[in-house]
Design a protein around this motif. Structure first.
Motif, mmCIF file in Angstrom:
data_model
loop_
_atom_site.group_PDB
_atom_site.id
_atom_site.type_symbol
_atom_site.label_atom_id
_atom_site.label_comp_id
_atom_site.label_asym_id
_atom_site.label_seq_id
_atom_site.Cartn_x
_atom_site.Cartn_y
_atom_site.Cartn_z
ATOM 1 N N ASP A 282 0.811 -1.218 0.000
ATOM 2 C CA ASP A 282 0.000 0.000 0.000
ATOM 3 C C ASP A 282 0.846 1.271 0.000
ATOM 4 N N GLY A 283 2.153 1.139 -0.246
ATOM 5 C CA GLY A 283 3.001 2.314 -0.348
ATOM 6 C C GLY A 283 3.655 2.736 0.954
ATOM 7 N N GLY A 284 3.634 1.855 1.932
ATOM 8 C CA GLY A 284 4.277 2.178 3.206
ATOM 9 C C GLY A 284 5.713 1.687 3.248
ATOM 10 N N LEU A 285 6.266 1.613 4.430
ATOM 11 C CA LEU A 285 7.639 1.157 4.603
ATOM 12 C C LEU A 285 7.849 -0.250 4.066
ATOM 13 N N ARG A 286 9.049 -0.462 3.543
ATOM 14 C CA ARG A 286 9.459 -1.837 3.239
ATOM 15 C C ARG A 286 10.296 -2.307 4.414
ATOM 16 N N LEU A 287 9.711 -3.161 5.225
ATOM 17 C CA LEU A 287 10.369 -3.591 6.456
ATOM 18 C C LEU A 287 10.123 -5.086 6.666
ATOM 19 N N PRO A 288 11.072 -5.921 6.278
ATOM 20 C CA PRO A 288 10.919 -7.365 6.507
ATOM 21 C C PRO A 288 10.722 -7.677 7.980
ATOM 22 N N TRP A 289 10.017 -8.737 8.267
ATOM 23 C CA TRP A 289 9.676 -9.126 9.634
ATOM 24 C C TRP A 289 10.913 -9.320 10.502
ATOM 25 N N ALA A 290 11.920 -10.004 9.972
ATOM 26 C CA ALA A 290 13.152 -10.244 10.735
ATOM 27 C C ALA A 290 13.872 -8.932 11.030
ATOM 28 N N ASP A 291 13.874 -8.027 10.061
ATOM 29 C CA ASP A 291 14.521 -6.724 10.270
ATOM 30 C C ASP A 291 13.769 -5.902 11.307
ATOM 31 N N TYR A 292 12.451 -6.036 11.310
ATOM 32 C CA TYR A 292 11.635 -5.324 12.290
ATOM 33 C C TYR A 292 12.003 -5.767 13.705
ATOM 34 N N LEU B 235 14.725 -7.304 14.799
ATOM 35 C CA LEU B 235 16.090 -6.917 15.128
ATOM 36 C C LEU B 235 16.167 -5.416 15.389
ATOM 37 N N GLY B 236 15.418 -4.652 14.617
ATOM 38 C CA GLY B 236 15.396 -3.207 14.808
ATOM 39 C C GLY B 236 14.815 -2.809 16.157
ATOM 40 N N VAL B 237 13.788 -3.548 16.610
ATOM 41 C CA VAL B 237 13.208 -3.267 17.927
ATOM 42 C C VAL B 237 14.249 -3.498 19.017
ATOM 43 N N LEU B 238 15.015 -4.575 18.910
ATOM 44 C CA LEU B 238 16.069 -4.836 19.890
ATOM 45 C C LEU B 238 17.083 -3.698 19.923
ATOM 46 N N THR B 239 17.495 -3.250 18.742
ATOM 47 C CA THR B 239 18.461 -2.153 18.663
ATOM 48 C C THR B 239 17.887 -0.862 19.229
ATOM 49 N N TYR B 240 16.616 -0.607 18.933
ATOM 50 C CA TYR B 240 15.957 0.598 19.445
ATOM 51 C C TYR B 240 15.860 0.555 20.967
ATOM 52 N N MET B 241 15.543 -0.626 21.510
ATOM 53 C CA MET B 241 15.474 -0.790 22.963
ATOM 54 C C MET B 241 16.832 -0.498 23.605
ATOM 55 N N GLU B 242 17.896 -0.968 22.968
ATOM 56 C CA GLU B 242 19.239 -0.709 23.488
ATOM 57 C C GLU B 242 19.518 0.789 23.557
ATOM 58 N N LYS B 243 19.121 1.506 22.518
ATOM 59 C CA LYS B 243 19.339 2.955 22.487
ATOM 60 C C LYS B 243 18.541 3.680 23.567
ATOM 61 N N ARG C 228 22.971 -8.585 13.463
ATOM 62 C CA ARG C 228 23.159 -7.237 14.006
ATOM 63 C C ARG C 228 24.417 -6.589 13.440
ATOM 64 N N GLU C 229 25.481 -7.370 13.325
ATOM 65 C CA GLU C 229 26.724 -6.827 12.770
ATOM 66 C C GLU C 229 26.536 -6.417 11.330
ATOM 67 N N LYS C 230 25.797 -7.212 10.565
ATOM 68 C CA LYS C 230 25.524 -6.871 9.162
ATOM 69 C C LYS C 230 24.700 -5.588 9.075
ATOM 70 N N ALA C 231 23.731 -5.452 9.988
ATOM 71 C CA ALA C 231 22.868 -4.268 9.983
ATOM 72 C C ALA C 231 23.681 -3.008 10.289
ATOM 73 N N LYS C 232 24.657 -3.144 11.218
ATOM 74 C CA LYS C 232 25.496 -1.991 11.547
ATOM 75 C C LYS C 232 26.391 -1.602 10.375
ATOM 76 N N ALA C 233 26.871 -2.616 9.649
ATOM 77 C CA ALA C 233 27.734 -2.363 8.515
ATOM 78 C C ALA C 233 26.966 -1.681 7.393
#
Length: 354
Positions: free
Chosen positions: A308-318, A320-328, A349-354
């Motif tokens: 529908d034109g929203g974010l492209r956010l795969p489930w696994a990335d979502y 992992l992103g929540v974990l990273t956001y919680m850390e911040k 996580r290392e790949k995401a940081k890179a």
């Protein structure tokens, strides 16, 4: 003084002084040690000092006294750890004394949980287990001090609170216990002394692994209370209760299931951070998207959102992103446990940081 102390007057001073009760008989004037042992038996200490102390503290206000008592045992364990590290003697004989203290404090923690449900009381319990975690992972002491896991009732009572701080600290403690088990059970060089060898029954280790599996099932896998996975304990929820709750949730909304209600998107402690993470991504991509997610996020809702034109956010990335956001946001414990339990997440996580 203890038999006549009212447990209130000068409490901070009295507990502060008694926290320096020595673990070695030759460090003070105590004559409680048996035979030629350098170490004082906890039973002797309890009968002579700690039981009168408990009686005095619990006489006035049971709840406040219990919390103060657990803080005292935490401080006592801190001092014992310093004492053992400061002396060039074997600490092997101290193992039984420390184990008995930890078990005694664990029973006290269970009582506190039954009597009060405040964040401050839970924080005191976590303070104690953070000290035990430091003890069993210390390079000098870990080969000798036995790993005494917290009671399952303590773990699950703290896991299902509404405080993100409590849950984060609990997960961080479990991650340290996992590290301690891994170090204790790793193959040792042939030259290692007998005191460096620690062994634990398989059932004991699997029981602890059940805690890890249950936490991951709740937050990461959306499989809360599952018992079919290896070592999973289902958070000790009886099957008939799980079934009844599942039917109730299904009756509220056919799109919901009981296990999913404890995932990142629906959890009472994580959901607000999870949707805040998505909102942050949307704010940064405002010019590139036509639609925002209504929330809560599911694997299917993310697929529909992209169409529908929203974010492209795969489930696994979502996730992992929540974990990273919680850390911040300062809630690092959940991520520490996940990364240490599911090794592929560390690579991701290392790949995401890179």
């Amino acid at each position: 003084m203890l038999p006549t102390w009212n447990g209130v007057t000068g409490r901070e001073t009295v507990l502060g002084l008694l926290a320096y009760t020595p673990i070695r008989s030759w460090e003070g004037t105590f004559c409680l040690a048996s035979s030629l042992s350098l170490y004082i038996d906890f039973t002797d200490l309890y009968e002579s000092i700690f039981q009168p102390l408990e009686d005095a503290l619990l006489e006035d206000d049971v709840t406040t006294g219990q919390v103060a008592l657990l803080t005292f045992y935490k401080n006592l364990l801190d001092q014992w750890m310093v004492s053992l590290l400061s002396q060039p003697h074997s600490v092997e004989e101290a193992q039984a004394t420390i184990t008995t203290l930890v078990n005694h404090a664990s029973n006290l923690s269970l009582t506190i949980i039954q009597n009060t449900n405040t964040v401050s009381a839970h924080s005191t319990i976590l303070d104690f287990y953070e000290t035990t975690a430091a003890l069993i992972t210390h390079p000098t002491l870990k080969p000798i001090v036995r790993i005494t896991i917290p009671p399952a009732e303590v773990i699950y009572s703290l896991l299902f609170t509404t405080s993100i701080s409590t849950v984060s600290r609990l997960c961080a403690i479990l991650a340290l216990y996992k590290k301690a088990f891994e170090l204790a059970m790793a193959p040792k060089p042939a030259t290692s002394s007998l005191q460096d060898q620690q062994s634990y029954p398989k059932d004991y280790v699997n029981h602890f692994n059940g805690f890890l599996m249950d936490v991951c099932n709740c937050f990461w896998r959306s499989r809360a209370f599952n018992t079919s996975d290896p070592n999973a304990l289902g958070c000790l929820l009886p099957p008939d209760v799980t079934q009844a709750l599942g039917q109730y949730v299904a009756g509220l909304d056919t799109n919901l299931s009981l296990p999913s209600l404890f995932s990142f998107s629906y959890s009472a402690v994580v959901a607000s951070l999870a949707i805040a993470y998505v909102r942050d991504l949307e704010d940064r991509s405002e010019d590139q998207i036509d639609r925002r997610h209504a929330g809560p996020v599911t694997q299917n809702s993310l697929r529909l959102l992209e169409k529908d034109g929203g974010l492209r956010l795969p489930w696994a990335d979502y996730k992992l992103g929540v974990l990273t956001y919680m850390e911040k946001q300062g809630a690092v414990g959940v991520g520490e446990l996940m990364y240490n339990t599911m090794k592929h997440l560390m690579t991701a996580r290392e790949k995401a940081k890179a």
